[in-house]
Design an enzyme around this catalytic site. Structure first.
Site, PDB file in Angstrom:
ATOM      1  CG  PHE A 123     -16.046  13.817 -27.245  1.00 55.00           C
ATOM      2  CD1 PHE A 123     -15.888  14.954 -26.482  1.00 55.00           C
ATOM      3  CD2 PHE A 123     -15.158  12.774 -27.071  1.00 55.00           C
ATOM      4  CE1 PHE A 123     -14.859  15.041 -25.539  1.00 55.00           C
ATOM      5  CE2 PHE A 123     -14.125  12.842 -26.141  1.00 55.00           C
ATOM      6  CZ  PHE A 123     -13.983  13.984 -25.368  1.00 55.00           C
ATOM      7  CE1 TYR A 164      -4.134   1.883   0.376  1.00 53.37           C
ATOM      8  CE2 TYR A 164      -2.623   3.418   1.437  1.00 53.37           C
ATOM      9  CZ  TYR A 164      -3.845   3.162   0.838  1.00 53.37           C
ATOM     10  OH  TYR A 164      -4.758   4.162   0.695  1.00 53.37           O
ATOM     11  NE  ARG A 167     -11.432  14.494 -30.592  1.00 53.93           N
ATOM     12  CZ  ARG A 167     -11.326  14.200 -29.303  1.00 53.93           C
ATOM     13  NH1 ARG A 167     -10.149  13.982 -28.751  1.00 53.93           N
ATOM     14  NH2 ARG A 167     -12.378  14.121 -28.545  1.00 53.93           N
ATOM     15  CG  PHE A 187      -6.968  17.434 -25.040  1.00 51.59           C
ATOM     16  CD1 PHE A 187      -7.097  16.863 -26.310  1.00 51.59           C
ATOM     17  CD2 PHE A 187      -7.227  16.644 -23.938  1.00 51.59           C
ATOM     18  CE1 PHE A 187      -7.475  15.532 -26.451  1.00 51.59           C
ATOM     19  CE2 PHE A 187      -7.604  15.316 -24.073  1.00 51.59           C
ATOM     20  CZ  PHE A 187      -7.725  14.756 -25.336  1.00 51.59           C
TER      21      PHE A 187
HETATM   22  O1  PLI Z   1      -6.953  10.092 -21.123  1.00 56.19           O
HETATM   23  P1  PLI Z   1      -6.150  10.617 -19.984  1.00 56.19           P
HETATM   24  O2  PLI Z   1      -6.979  11.047 -18.851  1.00 56.19           O
HETATM   25  O3  PLI Z   1      -5.061   9.668 -19.548  1.00 56.19           O
HETATM   26  O4  PLI Z   1      -5.344  11.911 -20.523  1.00 56.19           O
HETATM   27  C1  PLI Z   1      -5.974  13.095 -20.900  1.00 56.19           C
HETATM   28  C2  PLI Z   1      -5.189  13.771 -21.981  1.00 56.19           C
HETATM   29  C3  PLI Z   1      -4.471  14.887 -21.697  1.00 56.19           C
HETATM   30  N1  PLI Z   1      -3.775  15.533 -22.656  1.00 56.19           N
HETATM   31  C4  PLI Z   1      -3.726  15.100 -23.939  1.00 56.19           C
HETATM   32  C5  PLI Z   1      -2.940  15.861 -24.947  1.00 56.19           C
HETATM   33  C6  PLI Z   1      -4.432  13.975 -24.293  1.00 56.19           C
HETATM   34  O5  PLI Z   1      -4.377  13.562 -25.560  1.00 56.19           O
HETATM   35  C7  PLI Z   1      -5.198  13.268 -23.302  1.00 56.19           C
HETATM   36  C8  PLI Z   1      -6.003  12.162 -23.637  1.00 56.19           C
HETATM   37  N2  PLI Z   1      -6.176  11.826 -24.881  1.00 56.19           N
HETATM   38  C9  PLI Z   1      -6.941  10.880 -25.398  1.00 56.19           C
HETATM   39  C10 PLI Z   1      -7.785   9.962 -24.586  1.00 56.19           C
HETATM   40  C11 PLI Z   1      -6.949  10.748 -26.844  1.00 56.19           C
HETATM   41  O6  PLI Z   1      -7.608   9.847 -27.373  1.00 56.19           O
HETATM   42  O7  PLI Z   1      -6.276  11.557 -27.494  1.00 56.19           O
END
Ligand code: PLI
Length: 462
Positions: free
Chosen positions: A454, A77, A387, A129
């Protein structure tokens, strides 16, 4: 040395040891599956997908070195050995002394937004983003896009479309005052712009600006090695530097960074926040126990942290990152043969089809990119992601749809997962849909959730 007389190809710097079968379905089957999923590729069952280009997030193939590390998970832990090893690698490769693990990138975004933002603040960034902006807004800030104008034009070939426009920053500081800007949020490469990098020169200019105005500079370093690769390829003075050296230099200009480890680090889960600022670190270390778990595991298993630590070592290997970027480039070169419009220059993690141009007869309110992603899935079982206007959501103040200039379908490449033949199959499918584009009709909402719509929205054909 013998003179080179033939073109020499590159190949993946690995061989395949384990395979996962995938299933090809019929067009009728996919038509039904798409309808049941409300024409949203996020709501489709993975089993029904043939080639999954939804995302490169957590969908990577780990190496035997990472898998071997999984067996060395210390699942205590508190104070797991893997945590300390990961921390050492964060210090070594990102150059940040303080570190807090999280289960994903958005958990780190949540913490940093809560720590730095006070209600009424403004956060400038190089394009939004989805999760990053939402956490900034939920903390009470208004996000302001300060990316260069070229980033919003899909056919503009600027080599560093992720750059920040210093004049836009200057204007914002004049309008709202530096004390109401807790930090500049800089991502590289910029996901929503098409995987476009910033240059080191631009980063240094932004750093000088931030220093002058006493504004913090934070880095979304989720795909930072791709940005480093583009700097090496495109920016004067960096050709002979290693990816690790460029990454370290990039990070040196920031006060701190957050990472979704599900990308660069080639793992299936994980994230972290790292910083030079002891006070921010102490707050994050305290906050993580509320939302994620103890600060030495942050919602992760010991084995996950070991895979992340080893992933950091692999992500900076030149052969590895070159293969990753060049695979995307290969896809772009093939698509260009059919004259299919997509975002230029070809980005680091994905091809972004220009749905506005491809389905020019469908108005943006009828979701051309959502429609195009659906049509590609129905044609071949290749899954991409919208997107465009759906991802952009509604303005929290007016409730109106935000209408981005870019209306794109992202075909994203998981790392070390698909071969050149998978790409050829995808390209032929996109070409087929492109040929028949005039017959395609748009979509309308039948269900629209409040946050990050989305992911869960449902549609029907117009
Ligand atoms: O999906 P996470 O929570 O591990 O991360 C979020 C995230 C933060 N910044 C950027 C630039 C991303 O691309 C991002 C997550 N992106 C996803 C899920 C994607 O499909 O691009």
């Amino acid at each position: 040395m013998a003179k080179k007389v033939v073109k020499r190809s590159w190949a993946e710097p690995f061989k395949i040891k384990v395979v996962e079968p995938i299933k090809m379905t019929t067009r009728e089957y996919r038509e039904k599956a798409a309808k049941e999923a409300g024409y949203n590729t996020f709501l489709m069952k993975s089993e029904d997908v043939y080639i999954d280009l939804l995302t490169d997030s957590g969908t990577n193939a780990m190496s035997d070195y990472q898998w071997a590390g999984m067996m060395l998970g210390d699942e205590a832990y508190a104070g797991s050995r893997n945590f300390y090893y990961l921390w050492d690698n964060v210090k070594k490769y990102y150059g940040m002394p303080y570190f807090v693990p999280t289960h994903q990138g958005r958990a780190a975004e949540h913490m940093i937004s809560k720590i730095l933002i006070k209600p009424g603040d403004y956060v400038p960034g190089n394009m939004y983003f989805t999760t990053t902006r939402l956490h900034q807004e939920l903390a009470g800030a208004t996000f302001v896009d300060v990316i260069i104008d070229e980033a919003h034009e899909s056919s503009n070939e600027h080599p560093f479309k992720g750059n920040i426009d210093l004049k836009k920053l200057e204007k914002l500081v004049k309008e709202v005052g530096a004390k109401n800007i807790p930090y500049i949020s800089m991502a590289g490469p910029v996901n929503m712009a098409g995987g476009q990098p910033f240059s080191m020169k631009n980063l240094i200019d932004v750093y000088e600006f931030a220093k002058k105005h006493k504004i913090k500079l934070w880095f979304d370093a989720t795909r930072a090695t791709e940005n480093a690769f583009f700097i090496k390829e495109r920016e004067k003075g960096y050709a002979d530097k290693t990816i690790a050296q460029i990454l370290k230099e990039m990070c040196s200009y920031f006060d701190g960074l957050w990472v979704s480890a599900k990308k660069d680090l080639m793992v299936n889960i994980g994230g972290f926040l790292a910083t030079k600022n002891k006070k921010v670190y102490e707050e994050a270390r305290n906050m993580v126990v509320i939302y994620e778990g103890l600060h030495t595991y942050g919602g992760l298993a010991g084995r996950d942290m070991e895979a992340m630590a080893r992933g950091i070592e692999e992500m900076v290997e030149y052969e590895n990152i070159r293969m990753r970027v060049k695979q995307v480039e290969y896809a772009g070169i093939q698509l260009a043969k059919y004259k299919i419009p997509f975002v230029q220059p070809i980005g680091g993690h994905a091809i972004f089809l220009d749905a506005k141009k491809i389905l020019s007869h469908i108005p943006q309110e009828q979701f051309p990119a959502q429609t195009l992603a659906t049509e590609i899935f129905i044609d071949s079982g290749v899954r991409g992601m919208e997107r465009g206007i759906v991802s952009s959501g509604r303005d929290p103040k007016t409730g109106e749809n935000r209408k981005p200039k870019l209306e794109l379908v992202r075909l994203t490449f998981p790392r070390r997962v698909y071969t050149q033949s998978h790409i050829d199959v995808m390209v032929e499918s996109v070409a087929e849909v492109y040929e028949n584009r005039k017959k395609v009709k748009g979509l309308k909402f039948i269900y629209e959730p409040k946050y990050l719509r989305f992911f869960q929205a449902k549609f029907d054909r117009v």
